[in-house]
Motif scaffolding. Sequence first.
Motif, PDB file in Angstrom:
ATOM      1  N   LEU A  63       4.411  -0.695  15.600  1.00  9.74           N
ATOM      2  CA  LEU A  63       3.728  -1.930  15.192  1.00  9.74           C
ATOM      3  C   LEU A  63       3.490  -2.851  16.395  1.00  9.74           C
ATOM      4  N   LYS A  64       4.479  -2.929  17.284  1.00  7.94           N
ATOM      5  CA  LYS A  64       4.328  -3.777  18.476  1.00  7.94           C
ATOM      6  C   LYS A  64       3.282  -3.207  19.432  1.00  7.94           C
ATOM      7  N   ASN A  81      10.334  -7.096   4.156  1.00 11.03           N
ATOM      8  CA  ASN A  81       9.634  -7.721   3.029  1.00 11.03           C
ATOM      9  C   ASN A  81       8.668  -6.756   2.332  1.00 11.03           C
ATOM     10  N   SER A  82       8.775  -5.465   2.653  1.00 13.44           N
ATOM     11  CA  SER A  82       7.968  -4.409   2.021  1.00 13.44           C
ATOM     12  C   SER A  82       6.471  -4.614   2.233  1.00 13.44           C
ATOM     13  N   GLU A  83       6.097  -5.126   3.413  1.00 14.76           N
ATOM     14  CA  GLU A  83       4.691  -5.381   3.716  1.00 14.76           C
ATOM     15  C   GLU A  83       4.057  -4.274   4.563  1.00 14.76           C
ATOM     16  N   VAL A  84       4.803  -3.199   4.812  1.00 15.91           N
ATOM     17  CA  VAL A  84       4.295  -2.107   5.641  1.00 15.91           C
ATOM     18  C   VAL A  84       4.317  -0.815   4.834  1.00 15.91           C
ATOM     19  N   LEU A  85       3.218  -0.079   4.901  1.00 20.48           N
ATOM     20  CA  LEU A  85       3.124   1.219   4.235  1.00 20.48           C
ATOM     21  C   LEU A  85       3.056   2.316   5.295  1.00 20.48           C
ATOM     22  N   VAL A  86       3.727   3.409   5.024  1.00 19.34           N
ATOM     23  CA  VAL A  86       3.605   4.615   5.846  1.00 19.34           C
ATOM     24  C   VAL A  86       3.130   5.715   4.918  1.00 19.34           C
ATOM     25  N   ASN A  87       1.950   6.235   5.210  1.00 15.00           N
ATOM     26  CA  ASN A  87       1.338   7.267   4.372  1.00 15.00           C
ATOM     27  C   ASN A  87       1.238   6.815   2.911  1.00 15.00           C
ATOM     28  N   GLY A  88       0.905   5.545   2.722  1.00 12.50           N
ATOM     29  CA  GLY A  88       0.687   5.008   1.379  1.00 12.50           C
ATOM     30  C   GLY A  88       1.938   4.593   0.639  1.00 12.50           C
ATOM     31  N   GLN A  89       3.104   4.754   1.240  1.00 14.41           N
ATOM     32  CA  GLN A  89       4.371   4.408   0.602  1.00 14.41           C
ATOM     33  C   GLN A  89       5.020   3.235   1.334  1.00 14.41           C
ATOM     34  N   VAL A  90       5.600   2.307   0.588  1.00 18.03           N
ATOM     35  CA  VAL A  90       6.304   1.185   1.209  1.00 18.03           C
ATOM     36  C   VAL A  90       7.462   1.736   2.039  1.00 18.03           C
ATOM     37  N   ARG A  99       5.340  10.336  13.091  1.00 18.90           N
ATOM     38  CA  ARG A  99       4.889  11.509  13.845  1.00 18.90           C
ATOM     39  C   ARG A  99       3.375  11.597  13.796  1.00 18.90           C
ATOM     40  N   GLN A 100       2.860  12.508  14.550  1.00 14.38           N
ATOM     41  CA  GLN A 100       1.418  12.718  14.641  1.00 14.38           C
ATOM     42  C   GLN A 100       0.809  12.839  13.248  1.00 14.38           C
ATOM     43  N   GLY A 101      -0.245  12.056  12.991  1.00 15.64           N
ATOM     44  CA  GLY A 101      -0.958  12.147  11.727  1.00 15.64           C
ATOM     45  C   GLY A 101      -0.517  11.157  10.658  1.00 15.64           C
ATOM     46  N   ASP A 102       0.651  10.496  10.863  1.00 12.34           N
ATOM     47  CA  ASP A 102       1.068   9.482   9.892  1.00 12.34           C
ATOM     48  C   ASP A 102       0.066   8.331   9.914  1.00 12.34           C
ATOM     49  N   LYS A 103      -0.044   7.649   8.773  1.00  6.21           N
ATOM     50  CA  LYS A 103      -0.926   6.480   8.657  1.00  6.21           C
ATOM     51  C   LYS A 103      -0.067   5.270   8.323  1.00  6.21           C
ATOM     52  N   VAL A 104      -0.199   4.224   9.145  1.00  4.56           N
ATOM     53  CA  VAL A 104       0.586   3.004   8.971  1.00  4.56           C
ATOM     54  C   VAL A 104      -0.356   1.878   8.579  1.00  4.56           C
ATOM     55  N   THR A 105      -0.040   1.197   7.480  1.00  2.61           N
ATOM     56  CA  THR A 105      -0.843   0.061   7.021  1.00  2.61           C
ATOM     57  C   THR A 105      -0.003  -1.199   7.087  1.00  2.61           C
ATOM     58  N   CYS A 106      -0.567  -2.206   7.753  1.00  2.59           N
ATOM     59  CA  CYS A 106       0.112  -3.480   7.934  1.00  2.59           C
ATOM     60  C   CYS A 106      -0.938  -4.580   7.949  1.00  2.59           C
ATOM     61  N   VAL A 111      -3.681   2.187  10.646  1.00  2.00           N
ATOM     62  CA  VAL A 111      -3.761   2.799  11.966  1.00  2.00           C
ATOM     63  C   VAL A 111      -3.156   4.197  11.878  1.00  2.00           C
ATOM     64  N   ASP A 112      -3.866   5.177  12.448  1.00  2.00           N
ATOM     65  CA  ASP A 112      -3.356   6.548  12.507  1.00  2.00           C
ATOM     66  C   ASP A 112      -2.416   6.684  13.701  1.00  2.00           C
TER      67      ASP A 112
END
Length: 120
Positions: A63-64, A81-90, A99-106, A111-112
């Motif tokens: 994230l940084k 605060n459960s505001e970050v998702l990794v591969n669609g999961q909190v 790892r390679q291919g994970d998707k992070v939503t913040c 971001v891939d």
Amino acid sequence: NESAAGAGKPQRRSEAAKPAPSKSPQPTTAKSTRQVVDEDFVQDMAQDAAQDAEETIQLGKFLKIQGLVESGGEAKTIIQNSEVLVNGQVEVRRGKRLRQGDKVTCNGVTVDVIFDDVPE
């Protein structure tokens, strides 16, 4: 005068040869407790162990580096605060290995995770 200890009564040989009773504490057995384990957590832990050979990065660092947060403290706060998702999961673990291919939503941005090949 038979007041002396053991006087008048012969001791048997087998009684004299008995070892003194042990004064060491007896081992205690722990009570087993049944613990309910989240299957997703166990699966994540198994994946994390398998990733040791793979290139990974911790979620907070990712994230940084991506500029999604300004500091590690901010990363910690939004993750808790459960505001970050990794591969669609909190995801609530700052140390979660990506790892390679994970998707992070913040903050609405996805971001891939892509590791650039480093020349040898």
